[in-house]
Design an enzyme around this catalytic site. Structure first.
Site, PDB file in Angstrom:
ATOM      1  N   ASN A  84      33.738  44.893  41.795  1.00  0.00           N
ATOM      2  CA  ASN A  84      32.819  45.978  41.446  1.00  0.00           C
ATOM      3  C   ASN A  84      31.425  45.666  41.993  1.00  0.00           C
ATOM      4  O   ASN A  84      30.413  45.822  41.305  1.00  0.00           O
ATOM      5  CB  ASN A  84      32.778  46.208  39.939  1.00  0.00           C
ATOM      6  N   ASP A 131      44.220  45.763  43.640  1.00  0.00           N
ATOM      7  CA  ASP A 131      43.862  46.661  42.550  1.00  0.00           C
ATOM      8  C   ASP A 131      44.580  47.961  42.862  1.00  0.00           C
ATOM      9  O   ASP A 131      44.169  48.715  43.746  1.00  0.00           O
ATOM     10  CB  ASP A 131      42.348  46.855  42.483  1.00  0.00           C
ATOM     11  N   ASN A 163      44.923  50.469  40.822  1.00  0.00           N
ATOM     12  CA  ASN A 163      44.458  51.594  40.013  1.00  0.00           C
ATOM     13  C   ASN A 163      45.642  52.297  39.359  1.00  0.00           C
ATOM     14  O   ASN A 163      45.661  53.526  39.206  1.00  0.00           O
ATOM     15  CB  ASN A 163      43.610  52.579  40.833  1.00  0.00           C
ATOM     16  N   GLU A 196      36.676  45.946  46.320  1.00  0.00           N
ATOM     17  CA  GLU A 196      35.461  46.689  45.980  1.00  0.00           C
ATOM     18  C   GLU A 196      34.208  45.842  46.233  1.00  0.00           C
ATOM     19  O   GLU A 196      33.443  45.539  45.315  1.00  0.00           O
ATOM     20  CB  GLU A 196      35.505  47.218  44.535  1.00  0.00           C
ATOM     21  N   HIS A 240      36.365  44.128  35.907  1.00  0.00           N
ATOM     22  CA  HIS A 240      37.710  43.559  36.015  1.00  0.00           C
ATOM     23  C   HIS A 240      37.646  42.061  35.709  1.00  0.00           C
ATOM     24  O   HIS A 240      36.573  41.444  35.788  1.00  0.00           O
ATOM     25  CB  HIS A 240      38.263  43.727  37.434  1.00  0.00           C
TER      26      HIS A 240
END
Length: 266
Positions: free
Chosen positions: A16, A159, A161, A42, A256
């Site tokens: 993130n 990830d 999602n 990310e 995360h």
């Protein structure tokens, strides 16, 4: 506490934002944990934003794929061993333009960092997510063929999602019609597992309340109202060598949490 691995320690983490994660102490944690491989998603950064500390940390060399859009997406892999080859091109414009794929090849195995987009912003973005999932499934089939023909093993850190099962999300009843827990998304994960990929975390840990992402809304973190969105999938030969796993929650570098798996052979 440091995780001790006999041969290969692989950690995956959605940052993130790489700059934010380093400000929150990620470098210090890596110096203690000493992973052999760290896959990240990310980045929210471009090459010019990667400082010397971010490029090489705790004996790990970073390799990155950046999104064309500044401050968005991007993936990377840090490795203690120098790879034989690095690929940042998937061959799909939606994936490559957003920096969602990177692969490092070593003598007996390859490791991939993937970032599948969220579809929470609307139906158009959900359709992009489905398209990317379809292309990823095609590539997975190619990996399985290569594994069968050459013996090369693969680890996919991602990830997704997607929370796969009811165990992977606290409030599953309330989220059955929301992106990340839609039936089509969950079936996609099930299909990959049925085709031979192994969800290595679940092979080692079948407990409930094991999550890797928590919303910043409300008291999700404090109440452990989370989702397991971050995975390590592996081909069967390497998955059989997995001996331990841990989700690190003593510190927060992101919304995360890092998930680590130890493999005792390559």
């Amino acid at each position: 506490m440091r995780i001790i691995c006999r041969v290969l320690q692989v950690t995956t983490l959605n940052l993130n934002g790489i700059r934010a994660a380093f400000r929150k102490g990620l470098a210090q944690w890596l110096k203690i944990q000493k992973p052999d491989i760290l896959c990240v998603q990310e980045l929210k950064a471009q090459q010019k934003d990667i400082s010397a500390e971010m490029a090489t940390v705790a004996g790990l060399q970073g390799y990155f794929s950046y999104a064309q859009r500044p401050g968005y997406s991007g993936v990377g892999i840090y490795s203690r061993q120098t790879p034989q080859a690095v690929s940042t091109t998937f061959g799909d414009s939606a994936i490559d333009s957003e920096g969602r794929f990177i692969q490092l090849d070593f003598p007996t195995y390859s490791i991939v960092s993937l970032y599948v987009p969220s579809g929470t912003s609307g139906e158009a973005r959900q359709q992009v997510k489905y398209q990317i999932m379809e292309r990823v499934a095609q590539r997975f089939a190619e990996y399985r063929t290569e594994a069968a023909n050459s013996g090369r093993e693969f680890i996919i850190c991602a990830d997704w999602n997607i929370a796969h099962t009811q165990k992977d999300i606290r409030n599953w009843r309330a989220n059955q019609k929301k992106s990340g827990f839609l039936p089509e998304e969950r079936q996609w994960v099930s299909t990959q597992l049925a085709d031979g990929w192994v969800d290595v975390f679940r092979q080692l840990n079948d407990n409930e309340d094991e999550y890797t992402w928590w919303s910043n809304r409300g008291n999700a973190w404090a109440n452990n109202v989370g989702w397991r969105l971050d995975y390590q999938l592996a081909t069967a030969g390497l998955a059989q060598q997995a001996e331990s796993t841990a989700i690190y929650k003593d510190e927060r570098f992101s919304d995360h949490a890092p998930i680590t798996i130890c493999y005792n052979s390559l």
